[in-house]
Design an enzyme around this catalytic site. Sequence first.
Site, PDB file in Angstrom:
ATOM      1  N   HIS A  87     -40.984  24.229   9.063  1.00 31.80           N
ATOM      2  CA  HIS A  87     -42.090  23.327   9.385  1.00 31.80           C
ATOM      3  C   HIS A  87     -42.937  23.952  10.480  1.00 31.80           C
ATOM      4  CE1 HIS A  87     -40.322  21.653  13.172  1.00 31.80           C
ATOM      5  NE2 HIS A  87     -39.181  21.891  12.559  1.00 31.80           N
ATOM      6  N   ASP A  89     -45.245  21.998  12.236  1.00 35.71           N
ATOM      7  CA  ASP A  89     -45.615  21.011  13.240  1.00 35.71           C
ATOM      8  C   ASP A  89     -44.599  21.024  14.374  1.00 35.71           C
ATOM      9  OD1 ASP A  89     -43.733  19.864  11.343  1.00 35.71           O
ATOM     10  OD2 ASP A  89     -44.101  17.913  12.290  1.00 35.71           O
ATOM     11  N   ASP A 120     -38.368  25.836  17.859  1.00 33.17           N
ATOM     12  CA  ASP A 120     -38.340  24.809  16.811  1.00 33.17           C
ATOM     13  C   ASP A 120     -39.760  24.527  16.364  1.00 33.17           C
ATOM     14  OD1 ASP A 120     -37.724  22.743  15.079  1.00 33.17           O
ATOM     15  OD2 ASP A 120     -37.384  21.297  16.664  1.00 33.17           O
ATOM     16  N   GLU A 153     -42.270  17.496   9.499  1.00 26.82           N
ATOM     17  CA  GLU A 153     -40.838  17.405   9.785  1.00 26.82           C
ATOM     18  C   GLU A 153     -40.609  16.581  11.037  1.00 26.82           C
ATOM     19  OE1 GLU A 153     -36.864  18.387  11.320  1.00 26.82           O
ATOM     20  OE2 GLU A 153     -38.764  18.727  12.330  1.00 26.82           O
ATOM     21  N   GLU A 154     -41.491  16.732  12.001  1.00 27.82           N
ATOM     22  CA  GLU A 154     -41.314  16.017  13.264  1.00 27.82           C
ATOM     23  C   GLU A 154     -41.734  14.554  13.162  1.00 27.82           C
ATOM     24  OE1 GLU A 154     -39.540  17.382  15.253  1.00 27.82           O
ATOM     25  OE2 GLU A 154     -39.939  19.516  15.359  1.00 27.82           O
TER      26      GLU A 154
END
Length: 159
Positions: A87, A89, A120, A153-154
């Site tokens: 991801h 984001d 991340d 994803e976040e």
Amino acid sequence: MLDKALDRARSNHDGDVAEWFDELRIPSIATAPDHRADTIRNAEWLVERFQAAGLESDLWGAEGGMPIVRAEWRGRPGAPTATIYGHYDVQPADPLELWTSPPFEPTVRDGRVYARGAADSKVNHFAALKAAEHAIAAGGPPVNIRFLIEGEEEGGGTV
């Protein structure tokens, strides 16, 4: 092929890190409406990088949400396909006063990179993208490669 790809990666190390830092500078906070354009810009940035690396790439499924970056290299007909997920984001950087350096300006301290998204998860898909790029330039990996890099994803996602 592996030795040639590794040699290429070593010789392009500084440029690859600079390119990763370019992505880290994009404040792709999908959960913040004021960063929607930045988040989409990150997706478009990735499509350009995948295409430059020799993969077919496009955006998919952005209706009301953030697009998924799809990229594929199908240079080994009949071989298995490895799918790499990630991801682009990131979490909001608040509270800003807890940051030693600006969250979207990559900083190296004691050999470590500090920036929102550095661990991340931008490093994961970027490292895999560069591995694919160097392998393709060296004659191609032994398998086909597919990337699915999403932008929610976040936040849970809607696609």
